[in-house]
Design an enzyme around this catalytic site. Structure first.
Site, mmCIF file in Angstrom:
data_model
loop_
_atom_site.group_PDB
_atom_site.id
_atom_site.type_symbol
_atom_site.label_atom_id
_atom_site.label_comp_id
_atom_site.label_asym_id
_atom_site.label_seq_id
_atom_site.Cartn_x
_atom_site.Cartn_y
_atom_site.Cartn_z
ATOM 1 N N ASP A 1 80.301 83.431 0.644
ATOM 2 C CA ASP A 1 80.683 82.070 1.016
ATOM 3 C C ASP A 1 80.428 81.887 2.505
ATOM 4 O O ASP A 1 80.186 82.861 3.231
ATOM 5 C CB ASP A 1 82.168 81.834 0.683
ATOM 6 C CG ASP A 1 82.454 80.382 0.309
ATOM 7 O OD1 ASP A 1 82.167 79.499 1.131
ATOM 8 O OD2 ASP A 1 82.960 80.143 -0.799
ATOM 9 N N TYR B 1 74.039 63.948 -6.993
ATOM 10 C CA TYR B 1 74.589 65.152 -7.619
ATOM 11 C C TYR B 1 73.900 65.413 -8.958
ATOM 12 O O TYR B 1 73.484 66.536 -9.260
ATOM 13 C CB TYR B 1 76.089 64.988 -7.820
ATOM 14 C CG TYR B 1 76.786 66.226 -8.368
ATOM 15 C CD1 TYR B 1 77.108 67.286 -7.529
ATOM 16 C CD2 TYR B 1 77.127 66.322 -9.712
ATOM 17 C CE1 TYR B 1 77.748 68.419 -8.019
ATOM 18 C CE2 TYR B 1 77.764 67.438 -10.217
ATOM 19 C CZ TYR B 1 78.079 68.485 -9.369
ATOM 20 O OH TYR B 1 78.705 69.602 -9.859
#
Length: 250
Positions: free
Chosen positions: A37, A155
């Site tokens: 991450d 998206y």
């Protein structure tokens, strides 16, 4: 230090609600798991939280940066000598409709949601080929299968790209023992979604569209990833697996 020769998995977006559950499940399945991450503070906490389940290692990784991918793969190979599973989970959603979406917002969505999986796959394939195989699981969305009234077009476009990237990789690299599949959740009950659903109308809209009448749970998605990553799915390749309570069955 991860254990040499133990099966190894890399999970992007590994500190978020969904990613952390995927990491936890793969640890329970016996993998050494690299939780990757960009949030270093959350990464340290995630590594500590997951230690009770097995060998979890946090790595800083901006999925849109090729050098970060090269360093992550280098580190994993130095530690374990192998990479058996890649889970492309990291993603963002800038929630603006197409008429209001700037070029910069559109490009940023593609940098994370499409370039990220592209780079992960690009740099994992040679490793998996050299060791005789592996499994790639891309987290797409129901929006990678159908148009969705409540989701912005940028998206949907990124997740549609992930869907066909999955199919293309699955067909080309099956000969090398590498499987590539995608998972397509409907709305999952994470902390981010809880904030979105402070608006009761939005929550009810999402509940009403699911035949099973509830939101998905992170564990629902993690279980699907676990199956596709496992030897139980040895002949499953190039599939798009909805985890959506029947939403896309309409």
């Amino acid at each position: 230090m991860a254990e040499q020769n133990q099966k190894t998995a890399l999970v992007t977006g590994g500190t978020g609600g969904l990613g952390k559950d995927i990491c936890r499940q793969l640890l329970s399945d016996g993998f050494t798991v690299y939780c990757c991450d960009i949030n270093d503070e959350a990464g340290a906490k995630t590594e500590a939280d997951l230690a009770q389940y097995g060998t979890a290692v946090f790595l800083h990784l901006d999925v849109s940066e090729e050098k970060d991918w090269q360093e992550a793969i280098r580190r994993i190979l130095a530690d374990t000598g192998r990479l058996d599973v890649l889970v492309n989970n990291a993603g963002i959603n800038i929630r603006v409709v197409i008429e209001e979406c700037t070029v910069e917002q559109w490009d940023r969505m593609f940098q994370v949601n499409v370039r990220g999986p592209f780079l992960g796959i690009k740099h994992s394939l040679p490793v998996m080929r050299s060791q005789g195989g592996g499994s790639i699981v891309n987290i797409s969305s129901i929006c990678g299968l159908v148009g969705h009234l409540y989701t912005n077009e940028s998206y949907t476009a990124t997740k549609g790209a992930v869907t066909l990237l999955t199919k293309s990789v699955a067909t080309r690299y099956a000969k090398d023992g590498i499987r590539c599949n995608s998972v397509h959740p409907s709305t999952v009950d994470t902390e981010i979604v809880k904030i979105l659903f402070q608006d009761p109308k939005k929550k009810q809209e999402r509940l009403d569209e699911v035949p099973m009448g509830r939101l998905g749970l992170p564990g629902d998605v993690a279980s699907a990833v676990s199956y596709l990553a496992s030897d139980k799915a040895a002949f499953i390749n190039g599939v798009q697996l909805p985890v959506d309570g029947g939403l896309t069955a309409y």
